[in-house]
Write a protein that holds these residues in place. Structure first.
Motif, PDB file in Angstrom:
ATOM      1  N   ARG A  91      -1.689  26.237   9.529  1.00 33.98           N
ATOM      2  CA  ARG A  91      -2.255  27.588   9.396  1.00 33.98           C
ATOM      3  C   ARG A  91      -3.516  27.729  10.239  1.00 33.98           C
ATOM      4  O   ARG A  91      -3.730  28.747  10.892  1.00 33.98           O
ATOM      5  CB  ARG A  91      -2.580  27.888   7.943  1.00 33.98           C
ATOM      6  CG  ARG A  91      -1.366  28.124   7.106  1.00 33.98           C
ATOM      7  CD  ARG A  91      -1.748  28.390   5.668  1.00 33.98           C
ATOM      8  NE  ARG A  91      -0.575  28.533   4.837  1.00 33.98           N
ATOM      9  CZ  ARG A  91      -0.588  28.419   3.534  1.00 33.98           C
ATOM     10  NH1 ARG A  91      -1.718  28.171   2.908  1.00 33.98           N
ATOM     11  NH2 ARG A  91       0.523  28.554   2.847  1.00 33.98           N
ATOM     12  N   ILE A  92      -4.364  26.715  10.215  1.00 33.96           N
ATOM     13  CA  ILE A  92      -5.618  26.764  10.958  1.00 33.96           C
ATOM     14  C   ILE A  92      -5.348  26.773  12.457  1.00 33.96           C
ATOM     15  O   ILE A  92      -5.937  27.545  13.206  1.00 33.96           O
ATOM     16  CB  ILE A  92      -6.530  25.579  10.577  1.00 33.96           C
ATOM     17  CG1 ILE A  92      -7.032  25.760   9.144  1.00 33.96           C
ATOM     18  CG2 ILE A  92      -7.696  25.451  11.544  1.00 33.96           C
ATOM     19  CD1 ILE A  92      -7.750  24.554   8.597  1.00 33.96           C
ATOM     20  N   GLU A  93      -4.447  25.915  12.893  1.00 37.63           N
ATOM     21  CA  GLU A  93      -4.180  25.783  14.323  1.00 37.63           C
ATOM     22  C   GLU A  93      -3.244  26.867  14.844  1.00 37.63           C
ATOM     23  O   GLU A  93      -3.054  26.999  16.038  1.00 37.63           O
ATOM     24  CB  GLU A  93      -3.579  24.401  14.595  1.00 37.63           C
ATOM     25  CG  GLU A  93      -4.543  23.282  14.290  1.00 37.63           C
ATOM     26  CD  GLU A  93      -3.905  21.904  14.449  1.00 37.63           C
ATOM     27  OE1 GLU A  93      -2.770  21.828  14.942  1.00 37.63           O
ATOM     28  OE2 GLU A  93      -4.557  20.934  14.086  1.00 37.63           O
ATOM     29  N   ARG A  94      -2.624  27.628  13.940  1.00 37.30           N
ATOM     30  CA  ARG A  94      -1.721  28.722  14.277  1.00 37.30           C
ATOM     31  C   ARG A  94      -0.556  28.282  15.157  1.00 37.30           C
ATOM     32  O   ARG A  94      -0.138  28.973  16.073  1.00 37.30           O
ATOM     33  CB  ARG A  94      -2.476  29.865  14.948  1.00 37.30           C
ATOM     34  CG  ARG A  94      -3.526  30.466  14.062  1.00 37.30           C
ATOM     35  CD  ARG A  94      -4.180  31.629  14.746  1.00 37.30           C
ATOM     36  NE  ARG A  94      -5.490  31.897  14.233  1.00 37.30           N
ATOM     37  CZ  ARG A  94      -5.777  32.643  13.168  1.00 37.30           C
ATOM     38  NH1 ARG A  94      -4.867  33.172  12.513  1.00 37.30           N
ATOM     39  NH2 ARG A  94      -6.992  32.849  12.772  1.00 37.30           N
ATOM     40  N   HIS A  95      -0.059  27.115  14.884  1.00 37.35           N
ATOM     41  CA  HIS A  95       1.156  26.643  15.539  1.00 37.35           C
ATOM     42  C   HIS A  95       1.865  25.717  14.579  1.00 37.35           C
ATOM     43  O   HIS A  95       1.374  25.414  13.509  1.00 37.35           O
ATOM     44  CB  HIS A  95       0.866  25.958  16.877  1.00 37.35           C
ATOM     45  CG  HIS A  95       0.057  24.714  16.752  1.00 37.35           C
ATOM     46  ND1 HIS A  95       0.610  23.514  16.397  1.00 37.35           N
ATOM     47  CD2 HIS A  95      -1.257  24.480  16.941  1.00 37.35           C
ATOM     48  CE1 HIS A  95      -0.338  22.595  16.373  1.00 37.35           C
ATOM     49  NE2 HIS A  95      -1.469  23.152  16.698  1.00 37.35           N
ATOM     50  N   ASN A  96       3.039  25.283  14.939  1.00 36.20           N
ATOM     51  CA  ASN A  96       3.876  24.557  14.003  1.00 36.20           C
ATOM     52  C   ASN A  96       3.757  23.049  14.050  1.00 36.20           C
ATOM     53  O   ASN A  96       4.469  22.366  13.341  1.00 36.20           O
ATOM     54  CB  ASN A  96       5.343  24.947  14.205  1.00 36.20           C
ATOM     55  CG  ASN A  96       5.592  26.369  13.783  1.00 36.20           C
ATOM     56  OD1 ASN A  96       4.960  26.844  12.848  1.00 36.20           O
ATOM     57  ND2 ASN A  96       6.473  27.042  14.466  1.00 36.20           N
ATOM     58  N   SER A  97       2.900  22.494  14.879  1.00 26.92           N
ATOM     59  CA  SER A  97       2.866  21.033  14.953  1.00 26.92           C
ATOM     60  C   SER A  97       2.105  20.415  13.794  1.00 26.92           C
ATOM     61  O   SER A  97       2.354  19.287  13.429  1.00 26.92           O
ATOM     62  CB  SER A  97       2.275  20.572  16.285  1.00 26.92           C
ATOM     63  OG  SER A  97       0.891  20.826  16.331  1.00 26.92           O
ATOM     64  N   GLY A  98       1.177  21.137  13.195  1.00 26.28           N
ATOM     65  CA  GLY A  98       0.437  20.611  12.048  1.00 26.28           C
ATOM     66  C   GLY A  98      -0.284  19.327  12.366  1.00 26.28           C
ATOM     67  O   GLY A  98      -0.476  18.940  13.511  1.00 26.28           O
ATOM     68  N   VAL A  99      -0.695  18.631  11.320  1.00 33.13           N
ATOM     69  CA  VAL A  99      -1.474  17.413  11.503  1.00 33.13           C
ATOM     70  C   VAL A  99      -0.628  16.309  12.130  1.00 33.13           C
ATOM     71  O   VAL A  99      -1.109  15.545  12.954  1.00 33.13           O
ATOM     72  CB  VAL A  99      -2.118  16.965  10.170  1.00 33.13           C
ATOM     73  CG1 VAL A  99      -1.085  16.430   9.198  1.00 33.13           C
ATOM     74  CG2 VAL A  99      -3.206  15.938  10.407  1.00 33.13           C
TER      75      VAL A  99
END
Length: 142
Positions: A91-99
């Motif tokens: 959500r923070i990075e606004r993309h689907n790769s996540g942590v």
């Protein structure tokens, strides 16, 4: 968890201010409830009793706390916590790769090895495909 207010008032007050500011700023949180067989574990009722009313009213318990459990459920509990962290990162990075994607991209950048098989070094698949219409895609590191 929140420290007992009777032990160190200054530390507790600082933590309360920090958490309150995060809540006011809309910073997402992952709540974890220690339920393993350790001396620090307390009931959730006790945690709520120790929580200042201003944090309760500000919504500290809106996200549901994930229990951290002993075996045989420990691996599942940790995975649930990691999934919650990953969701917040996405959500923070606004993309689907996540942590996971971010860590993979970092590891690829450091090792120069394509670890996720996407044909790129150091870019998550979603980030590398994001570019303005009509512009060239980001260069691939090889």
């Amino acid at each position: 968890g929140l420290p007992d207010r009777s032990k160190d008032g200054a530390a507790s007050e600082g933590l309360v201010r920090l958490v309150r500011r995060a809540l006011d700023d809309g910073i997402p949180m992952v709540l974890v409830h220690e339920q393993r067989s350790v001396p620090e574990a307390v009931s959730f009722d006790e945690i709520i009793r120790r929580t200042p009313a201003e944090l309760v009213s500000a919504g500290i318990y809106r996200p549901i706390a994930t229990p951290l459990l002993d075996e045989p459920h420990a691996a599942v509990a940790v995975r649930l916590v990691l999934n919650n962290l990953d969701l917040i990162c996405r959500r923070i990075e606004r993309h689907n790769s996540g942590v996971i994607g971010s860590l993979t991209a970092l590891a690829e950048s450091l090792t120069r090895i394509d670890m996720d098989g996407d044909g790129e070094i150091g870019n998550s698949p979603t980030r590398s495909s994001e570019h303005a219409p009509g512009s060239a895609p980001k260069p691939r590191l090889k």
